[in-house]
Design an enzyme around this catalytic site. Sequence first.
Site, PDB file in Angstrom:
ATOM      1  N   GLU A  70      38.914  -5.740   1.479  1.00 56.77           N
ATOM      2  CA  GLU A  70      38.516  -6.714   2.497  1.00 56.77           C
ATOM      3  C   GLU A  70      39.005  -6.162   3.837  1.00 56.77           C
ATOM      4  OE1 GLU A  70      40.711 -10.424   2.936  1.00 56.77           O
ATOM      5  OE2 GLU A  70      38.877 -11.460   3.482  1.00 56.77           O
ATOM      6  N   CYS A  85      36.854 -15.601   6.879  1.00 59.16           N
ATOM      7  CA  CYS A  85      36.719 -15.408   5.436  1.00 59.16           C
ATOM      8  C   CYS A  85      35.266 -15.558   5.019  1.00 59.16           C
ATOM      9  CB  CYS A  85      37.569 -16.418   4.695  1.00 59.16           C
ATOM     10  SG  CYS A  85      36.975 -18.074   4.915  1.00 59.16           S
ATOM     11  N   SER A 134      45.165 -14.440   2.313  1.00 57.59           N
ATOM     12  CA  SER A 134      44.639 -13.277   1.597  1.00 57.59           C
ATOM     13  C   SER A 134      44.833 -13.445   0.080  1.00 57.59           C
ATOM     14  CB  SER A 134      45.327 -12.011   2.085  1.00 57.59           C
ATOM     15  OG  SER A 134      46.715 -12.152   1.944  1.00 57.59           O
ATOM     16  N   GLU A 143      52.295 -17.362  11.632  1.00 61.99           N
ATOM     17  CA  GLU A 143      53.256 -17.001  12.682  1.00 61.99           C
ATOM     18  C   GLU A 143      52.597 -16.216  13.809  1.00 61.99           C
ATOM     19  OE1 GLU A 143      52.868 -15.962   9.636  1.00 61.99           O
ATOM     20  OE2 GLU A 143      53.945 -14.096   9.180  1.00 61.99           O
ATOM     21  N   LYS A 203      52.861 -25.213   7.348  1.00 61.73           N
ATOM     22  CA  LYS A 203      53.448 -23.924   7.749  1.00 61.73           C
ATOM     23  C   LYS A 203      52.288 -23.066   8.234  1.00 61.73           C
ATOM     24  CE  LYS A 203      54.126 -20.039   7.059  1.00 61.73           C
ATOM     25  NZ  LYS A 203      53.575 -18.997   7.976  1.00 61.73           N
ATOM     26  N   PHE A 209      45.997 -16.886   9.994  1.00 58.87           N
ATOM     27  CA  PHE A 209      45.898 -16.746  11.455  1.00 58.87           C
ATOM     28  C   PHE A 209      44.491 -16.977  11.969  1.00 58.87           C
ATOM     29  CE2 PHE A 209      44.357 -12.466  10.423  1.00 58.87           C
ATOM     30  CZ  PHE A 209      43.377 -12.291  11.385  1.00 58.87           C
TER      31      PHE A 209
HETATM   32  P1  NAD Z   1      47.993 -13.889   4.903  1.00 56.27           P
HETATM   33  O1  NAD Z   1      47.768 -14.024   3.457  1.00 56.27           O
HETATM   34  O2  NAD Z   1      48.674 -12.679   5.412  1.00 56.27           O
HETATM   35  O3  NAD Z   1      48.845 -15.136   5.452  1.00 56.27           O
HETATM   36  C1  NAD Z   1      48.513 -16.464   5.148  1.00 56.27           C
HETATM   37  C2  NAD Z   1      49.775 -17.311   5.184  1.00 56.27           C
HETATM   38  O4  NAD Z   1      50.677 -16.821   4.188  1.00 56.27           O
HETATM   39  C3  NAD Z   1      50.522 -17.267   6.506  1.00 56.27           C
HETATM   40  O5  NAD Z   1      50.987 -18.552   6.802  1.00 56.27           O
HETATM   41  C4  NAD Z   1      51.656 -16.294   6.248  1.00 56.27           C
HETATM   42  O6  NAD Z   1      52.810 -16.589   6.997  1.00 56.27           O
HETATM   43  C5  NAD Z   1      51.940 -16.483   4.770  1.00 56.27           C
HETATM   44  N1  NAD Z   1      52.405 -15.253   4.131  1.00 56.27           N
HETATM   45  C6  NAD Z   1      52.108 -13.969   4.471  1.00 56.27           C
HETATM   46  N2  NAD Z   1      52.710 -13.104   3.656  1.00 56.27           N
HETATM   47  C7  NAD Z   1      53.416 -13.842   2.765  1.00 56.27           C
HETATM   48  C8  NAD Z   1      54.260 -13.512   1.658  1.00 56.27           C
HETATM   49  N3  NAD Z   1      54.485 -12.258   1.301  1.00 56.27           N
HETATM   50  N4  NAD Z   1      54.807 -14.526   0.957  1.00 56.27           N
HETATM   51  C9  NAD Z   1      54.582 -15.800   1.293  1.00 56.27           C
HETATM   52  N5  NAD Z   1      53.805 -16.162   2.341  1.00 56.27           N
HETATM   53  C10 NAD Z   1      53.218 -15.199   3.063  1.00 56.27           C
HETATM   54  O7  NAD Z   1      46.558 -14.072   5.604  1.00 56.27           O
HETATM   55  P2  NAD Z   1      46.192 -13.894   7.132  1.00 56.27           P
HETATM   56  O8  NAD Z   1      46.211 -12.447   7.472  1.00 56.27           O
HETATM   57  O9  NAD Z   1      46.943 -14.849   7.981  1.00 56.27           O
HETATM   58  O10 NAD Z   1      44.679 -14.427   7.113  1.00 56.27           O
HETATM   59  C11 NAD Z   1      43.601 -13.622   6.750  1.00 56.27           C
HETATM   60  C12 NAD Z   1      43.260 -13.756   5.286  1.00 56.27           C
HETATM   61  O11 NAD Z   1      42.989 -15.104   4.978  1.00 56.27           O
HETATM   62  C13 NAD Z   1      42.011 -12.999   4.883  1.00 56.27           C
HETATM   63  O12 NAD Z   1      42.232 -12.395   3.628  1.00 56.27           O
HETATM   64  C14 NAD Z   1      40.958 -14.076   4.781  1.00 56.27           C
HETATM   65  O13 NAD Z   1      39.871 -13.778   3.932  1.00 56.27           O
HETATM   66  C15 NAD Z   1      41.757 -15.195   4.267  1.00 56.27           C
HETATM   67  N6  NAD Z   1      41.110 -16.470   4.534  1.00 56.27           N
HETATM   68  C16 NAD Z   1      40.519 -17.107   3.491  1.00 56.27           C
HETATM   69  C17 NAD Z   1      39.862 -18.294   3.716  1.00 56.27           C
HETATM   70  C18 NAD Z   1      39.204 -19.012   2.585  1.00 56.27           C
HETATM   71  O14 NAD Z   1      38.813 -20.143   2.788  1.00 56.27           O
HETATM   72  N7  NAD Z   1      39.054 -18.444   1.402  1.00 56.27           N
HETATM   73  C19 NAD Z   1      39.821 -18.860   4.998  1.00 56.27           C
HETATM   74  C20 NAD Z   1      40.458 -18.180   6.032  1.00 56.27           C
HETATM   75  C21 NAD Z   1      41.105 -16.989   5.788  1.00 56.27           C
END
Ligand code: NAD
Length: 506
Positions: A382, A281, A226, A176, A173, A149
């Site tokens: 985090e 991140c 994450s 959401e 994808k 997000f």
């Molecule tokens: P998230 O992991 O909750 O979601 C990321 C994606 O995974 C979304 O599209 C979501 O719909 C999907 N998702 C969520 N739960 C899932 C599940 N159980 N099974 C399959 N798919 C699932 O992350 P977020 O809250 O959207 O974003 C924040 C996180 O992203 C933080 O941890 C941040 O550090 C990380 N991030 C990392 C980088 C990087 O380059 N390393 C960059 C941006 C964000």
Amino acid sequence: MKRITHWIDGKPFVGDARRHGKVYNPATGVQSAEVDFAADDEVNAAVAAAFSAFPEWRATSLARRSAAMFALRELLVAHAGEIADLIVAEHGKVKSDAAGEVARGLEVVEFACGIAQLLKGEFTEGASTGVNVHSLRQPLGVVAGITPFNFPAMVPLWMFPLAIASGNTFVLKPSEKDPSASLLLAELVAEAGVPNGVFNVVQGDKVAVDRILRHPDIKAVSFVGSTAIARYIYETAAHEGKRVQALGGAKNHMIVLPDADLADAAEAAVSAGFGSAGERCMAASVLVAVDGVGDELVERIRARVDRLTVGDGTNAASEMGPLVTREHRDKVASYLSIGQAAGATVAIDGREHDIAGDPNGFWLGPCLIDNVTEEMQVYTDEIFGPVLSMVRVDTVDDAIALVQRNGYGNGVAIFTSDGGAAQRFETEVEAGMVGINVAIPVPVAYYSFGGWNDSLFGDLHVYGPDGVKFYTRGKAVTSRWANIGQHHATLSFPANATHDRPAKGT
Ligand code: NAD
């Protein structure tokens, strides 16, 4: 109520979604839209469109593919404000920050404009007598991107421009929580002349993700999110035989040595800790104060935070917006009492910050938790919000050792005027992206972005040269045209180079 749906085969796809998500304006707390959640059928439709578009797209000349990237670049520039507005409305970050996100994504499109150069192979004439060797890089087929997000435009732009410029077709994808930017990107891709089916968007949650991970026609998956989900994506997709790069969470340390310019370091800590409400991140989340610089840093940060305007991202005066959802805001705020209960000190309490906005928004002002130690949950988790933790250590060795013991390895920064300390730090530190007097060392588009340890599962980083490698497969071709017809069967392994070696003494 606005309905947000998918983009498949060059147009909006309005299915009969049985599951939906709510999209909010974080600055008012009001629901602004409902987003369709894809079931297996919608994902299958998107993959089928991408699969049938692939043969023609991969055969399209590099001249036409790079022309499409140039056109996309112009369209992104023309629509940058509109994309930023969508980000502000659904993510909550302030307009200037959203515009910055679009600009960083645009850089990757500019890099992809050079795809003809990037895909050049190598050629060796005369590897053996009459034998030449050359290398090719070829697209994989249908590839997918799953994005978080916090950068609803930039992270998709880290992925799909290079993927499609390399000749692949793509299924995105997005998160959401803020799905609208992805659809505007899809419209611009189509307007840029990219054929139908080459770029598709499916909205949804775990159901859509799981279908992507198991779909036999998807050859590679790029993920950013994450750490727990990144690990799951990596293990599942790799098990299904796909190529995977899964970028995870972070706990980025910013080390301040006593010889640093403390005024500069404090300003950098405020930008890197509280920009985008800490939902980056690459945000600085741990401030490591070496040899007594802690007190001065706290006071300088406090002085800046007192003047910091937290408010609606549409207001040009706002420097920091709300958090993305009410649940996330409450979870982030709860770390203040968790830290206090563990013996840390809340030096700056963001719950008390004046807010220039609707009281129902998901607000939390900048926070600083001082005297944090390594075993505390505020240090190990985090937090992903505007919360800086300060750890005080005696020496630079202690600071480096702290970073090394931390399980993440995304970004890290050191503030110092000592070139020797900086050089040692860049050599030894366990992290993929290092800043020296730079708090957020996100590499420019012609390098690649990625962390180490629990911040990345997979081998190749995202965008830049690694991005080209990730979205292509290498092939080496050995050819012989001279002396055809003079081949004599031999069953020993070909070792032509040795045969050609001049005899001793000649
Ligand atoms: P998230 O992991 O909750 O979601 C990321 C994606 O995974 C979304 O599209 C979501 O719909 C999907 N998702 C969520 N739960 C899932 C599940 N159980 N099974 C399959 N798919 C699932 O992350 P977020 O809250 O959207 O974003 C924040 C996180 O992203 C933080 O941890 C941040 O550090 C990380 N991030 C990392 C980088 C990087 O380059 N390393 C960059 C941006 C964000």
